[in-house]
Scaffold this active site. Structure first.
Site, PDB file in Angstrom:
ATOM      1  N   CYS A 114     -18.776  26.806  -9.527  1.00  0.00           N
ATOM      2  CA  CYS A 114     -19.454  27.637  -9.155  1.00  0.00           C
ATOM      3  C   CYS A 114     -20.408  27.337  -8.708  1.00  0.00           C
ATOM      4  CB  CYS A 114     -19.168  28.380  -9.704  1.00  0.00           C
ATOM      5  SG  CYS A 114     -17.152  29.332  -9.770  1.00  0.00           S
ATOM      6  N   HIS A 251     -24.778  33.800  -7.220  1.00  0.00           N
ATOM      7  CA  HIS A 251     -23.251  33.293  -7.235  1.00  0.00           C
ATOM      8  C   HIS A 251     -22.791  34.715  -7.511  1.00  0.00           C
ATOM      9  CE1 HIS A 251     -19.337  32.568  -8.024  1.00  0.00           C
ATOM     10  NE2 HIS A 251     -19.538  32.095  -9.153  1.00  0.00           N
ATOM     11  N   ASN A 281     -14.475  36.666  -6.472  1.00  0.00           N
ATOM     12  CA  ASN A 281     -15.844  35.620  -7.120  1.00  0.00           C
ATOM     13  C   ASN A 281     -15.344  34.337  -6.336  1.00  0.00           C
ATOM     14  OD1 ASN A 281     -16.965  32.994  -7.850  1.00  0.00           O
ATOM     15  ND2 ASN A 281     -15.794  33.806  -9.778  1.00  0.00           N
TER      16      ASN A 281
HETATM   17  N1  ACO Z   1      -6.899  44.275 -16.115  1.00  0.00           N
HETATM   18  C1  ACO Z   1      -6.236  45.253 -17.933  1.00  0.00           C
HETATM   19  N2  ACO Z   1      -7.595  44.138 -18.438  1.00  0.00           N
HETATM   20  C2  ACO Z   1      -7.516  42.789 -18.544  1.00  0.00           C
HETATM   21  C3  ACO Z   1      -7.982  41.925 -17.574  1.00  0.00           C
HETATM   22  C4  ACO Z   1      -7.725  43.472 -16.408  1.00  0.00           C
HETATM   23  N3  ACO Z   1      -7.190  42.490 -14.942  1.00  0.00           N
HETATM   24  N4  ACO Z   1      -8.005  41.413 -17.899  1.00  0.00           N
HETATM   25  C5  ACO Z   1      -8.315  41.208 -19.291  1.00  0.00           C
HETATM   26  N5  ACO Z   1      -8.116  42.434 -19.947  1.00  0.00           N
HETATM   27  C6  ACO Z   1      -8.101  42.787 -21.333  1.00  0.00           C
HETATM   28  C7  ACO Z   1      -8.063  41.472 -21.983  1.00  0.00           C
HETATM   29  O1  ACO Z   1      -6.642  41.026 -21.990  1.00  0.00           O
HETATM   30  C8  ACO Z   1      -9.307  41.681 -23.298  1.00  0.00           C
HETATM   31  O2  ACO Z   1      -6.886  43.336 -23.881  1.00  0.00           O
HETATM   32  P1  ACO Z   1      -7.661  42.841 -25.356  1.00  0.00           P
HETATM   33  O3  ACO Z   1      -9.277  43.271 -25.954  1.00  0.00           O
HETATM   34  O4  ACO Z   1      -6.370  43.494 -25.841  1.00  0.00           O
HETATM   35  O5  ACO Z   1      -7.394  41.355 -25.734  1.00  0.00           O
HETATM   36  C9  ACO Z   1      -9.327  43.038 -22.566  1.00  0.00           C
HETATM   37  O6  ACO Z   1      -9.256  43.359 -21.650  1.00  0.00           O
HETATM   38  C10 ACO Z   1     -11.165  42.652 -23.146  1.00  0.00           C
HETATM   39  O7  ACO Z   1     -10.920  41.410 -22.407  1.00  0.00           O
HETATM   40  P2  ACO Z   1     -12.931  40.238 -22.062  1.00  0.00           P
HETATM   41  O8  ACO Z   1     -11.927  39.006 -22.002  1.00  0.00           O
HETATM   42  O9  ACO Z   1     -13.198  40.690 -23.196  1.00  0.00           O
HETATM   43  O10 ACO Z   1     -13.137  40.861 -21.095  1.00  0.00           O
HETATM   44  P3  ACO Z   1     -14.992  41.183 -20.494  1.00  0.00           P
HETATM   45  O11 ACO Z   1     -14.931  42.052 -20.645  1.00  0.00           O
HETATM   46  O12 ACO Z   1     -15.298  40.300 -21.593  1.00  0.00           O
HETATM   47  O13 ACO Z   1     -14.625  40.804 -19.108  1.00  0.00           O
HETATM   48  C11 ACO Z   1     -14.366  39.113 -17.168  1.00  0.00           C
HETATM   49  C12 ACO Z   1     -13.281  39.653 -18.509  1.00  0.00           C
HETATM   50  C13 ACO Z   1     -14.325  39.794 -16.174  1.00  0.00           C
HETATM   51  C14 ACO Z   1     -13.364  37.521 -16.724  1.00  0.00           C
HETATM   52  C15 ACO Z   1     -15.453  38.234 -18.275  1.00  0.00           C
HETATM   53  O14 ACO Z   1     -15.412  38.300 -19.213  1.00  0.00           O
HETATM   54  C16 ACO Z   1     -16.322  37.700 -16.932  1.00  0.00           C
HETATM   55  O15 ACO Z   1     -16.605  38.133 -15.467  1.00  0.00           O
HETATM   56  N6  ACO Z   1     -17.074  36.590 -17.418  1.00  0.00           N
HETATM   57  C17 ACO Z   1     -17.336  36.064 -16.891  1.00  0.00           C
HETATM   58  C18 ACO Z   1     -16.503  35.110 -16.041  1.00  0.00           C
HETATM   59  C19 ACO Z   1     -17.470  34.645 -14.340  1.00  0.00           C
HETATM   60  O16 ACO Z   1     -18.129  34.003 -14.406  1.00  0.00           O
HETATM   61  N7  ACO Z   1     -16.500  33.017 -14.184  1.00  0.00           N
HETATM   62  C20 ACO Z   1     -18.292  32.626 -13.368  1.00  0.00           C
HETATM   63  C21 ACO Z   1     -17.603  31.172 -13.175  1.00  0.00           C
HETATM   64  S1  ACO Z   1     -16.539  31.252 -12.683  1.00  0.00           S
HETATM   65  C22 ACO Z   1     -15.998  29.382 -12.095  1.00  0.00           C
HETATM   66  O17 ACO Z   1     -16.861  28.533 -12.379  1.00  0.00           O
HETATM   67  C23 ACO Z   1     -14.509  29.168 -11.331  1.00  0.00           C
END
Ligand code: ACO
Length: 324
Positions: A114, A251, A281
């Site tokens: 990314c 990004h 993304n």
């Molecule tokens: N729908 C419903 N629930 C979901 C989903 C979904 N699509 N995805 C995850 N959950 C659940 C999880 O299973 C978890 O459930 P649990 O508590 O029962 O275990 C809960 O939601 C919380 O999960 P987290 O991963 O802690 O959620 P978070 O608030 O961190 O959001 C997200 C997840 C959106 C992925 C976030 O962490 C994020 O944006 N991270 C950064 C991603 C990023 O920036 N990537 C950039 C680089 S990408 C690259 O280089 C290719």
């Protein structure tokens, strides 16, 4: 006299097929409301069957050439930032070179996930400043839909396909931050974070393309901390501060990361180009897509001071300060 890499043209291409969040409700245990509230994403584009990264990149490159009033014959080089090249080799950049009818110069792929477009801009800047090229096409193009695990709700809802491109040209500057063009770059990577974000396949391991795996909350934590740091560091190198910034063009991974970074930089959201709701993304394509859409919307104008920042697999991260 200082040689600057100045933007002459910008363009983008998005595949026709728009995939709303609601489509994922049928595939995995998720809701439109969860995706919107946790990420800001409302829809994304997916490439059609047979439509490849070099197809998307070539269309974005043609749009950027038209915007610059140039033809492929005017280019010295193409740098394509991508992690989803058509083939293991040759580079998708050389395939784009052929598709746009460029018969001279050189083309290569650059892979920093990314953060790829920021790394590609820094490399184009170095080629231009060292006199190895005068006009460089910098493209970010991805088909992440091909490496998603559509049974993993934590990742498959986040990504989309698309491409964006910039034409950079050497121009004489005064050496001050008032110059147009790239003013400073700041690049980092730390391979010890590999397990936070990776693809579980590859040529010399499984012999397959593999699927994207991510510890989202850990990547989130690093993103919020490192993006503001690298943006500040690039501004510092340029002799500027956050107060000078007209637009952050980040990004586009997650609206919460984008707004947390803007807040740490003390830049209001009115001065941030946001496209994540429409594109998801798109990895290395997200910044040039946002630059092109931001210009189309009338947000980015000639003379504006821009900061682009990105983080991705590696981890790799960085920022570029440029005057449009
Ligand atoms: N729908 C419903 N629930 C979901 C989903 C979904 N699509 N995805 C995850 N959950 C659940 C999880 O299973 C978890 O459930 P649990 O508590 O029962 O275990 C809960 O939601 C919380 O999960 P987290 O991963 O802690 O959620 P978070 O608030 O961190 O959001 C997200 C997840 C959106 C992925 C976030 O962490 C994020 O944006 N991270 C950064 C991603 C990023 O920036 N990537 C950039 C680089 S990408 C690259 O280089 C290719």
């Amino acid at each position: 006299m200082t040689i600057r890499a100045v933007v002459r043209g910008v363009g983008h291409y998005l595949p026709e097929r728009v995939v709303p969040n609601s489509e994922f409700e049928a595939r995995v245990d998720t809701t439109d409301e969860w995706i919107r509230s946790r990420t800001g994403i409302e829809r994304r584009h997916f490439a059609a069957e047979g439509e490849t990264t070099s197809d998307l990149g070539a269309k974005a490159a043609e749009a950027a050439l038209a915007d610059a009033g140039m033809t492929a014959a005017d280019l010295d080089a193409i740098i394509l930032a991508t992690s989803t090249a058509d083939y293991t080799f040759p580079s998708a950049a050389t395939m784009i070179q052929e598709k746009i009818g460029m018969t001279t110069g050189f083309a290569f792929d650059l892979q920093a996930v990314c953060a790829g477009f920021v790394f590609a801009l820094a490399n184009a800047h170095a080629l231009i400043q060292s006199g190895q090229a005068r006009r460089v096409m910098v493209i970010g193009a991805e088909t992440f839909s091909r490496i998603l695990d559509f049974s993993d709700r934590a990742t498959c809802v986040l990504f989309g396909d698309g491409a964006g491109a910039l034409v950079l040209e050497a121009a004489e500057g005064t050496g001050t931050p008032a110059d147009r063009g790239i003013l400073a770059t700041d690049l980092h990577s730390d391979g010890s974070y590999r397990d936070l974000l990776y693809v579980d396949g590859g040529v010399s391991t499984t012999g397959t393309a593999g699927h994207l795996r991510m510890q989202g909350n850990q990547v989130f934590r690093h993103a919020v901390e490192k993006l503001a740091q690298t943006a500040h560091s690039a501004l510092d190198k340029a002799g500027l501060t956050s107060a000078d910034v007209d637009w952050i063009v980040p990004h586009q991974a997650n609206l919460r990361i984008i707004s947390a970074t803007a807040s740490r930089m003390q830049v209001p959201m009115e001065r941030v180009v946001v496209t994540v709701q429409d594109h998801g993304n798109t990895s290395a394509a997200s910044i040039p897509l946002a630059l092109s859409v931001g210009k189309e919307r009338g947000q980015i104008k000639q003379g504006d001071l821009l900061v682009t920042e990105a983080i991705g697999g590696g981890l790799s991260w960085g920022a570029v300060v440029m005057r449009w």
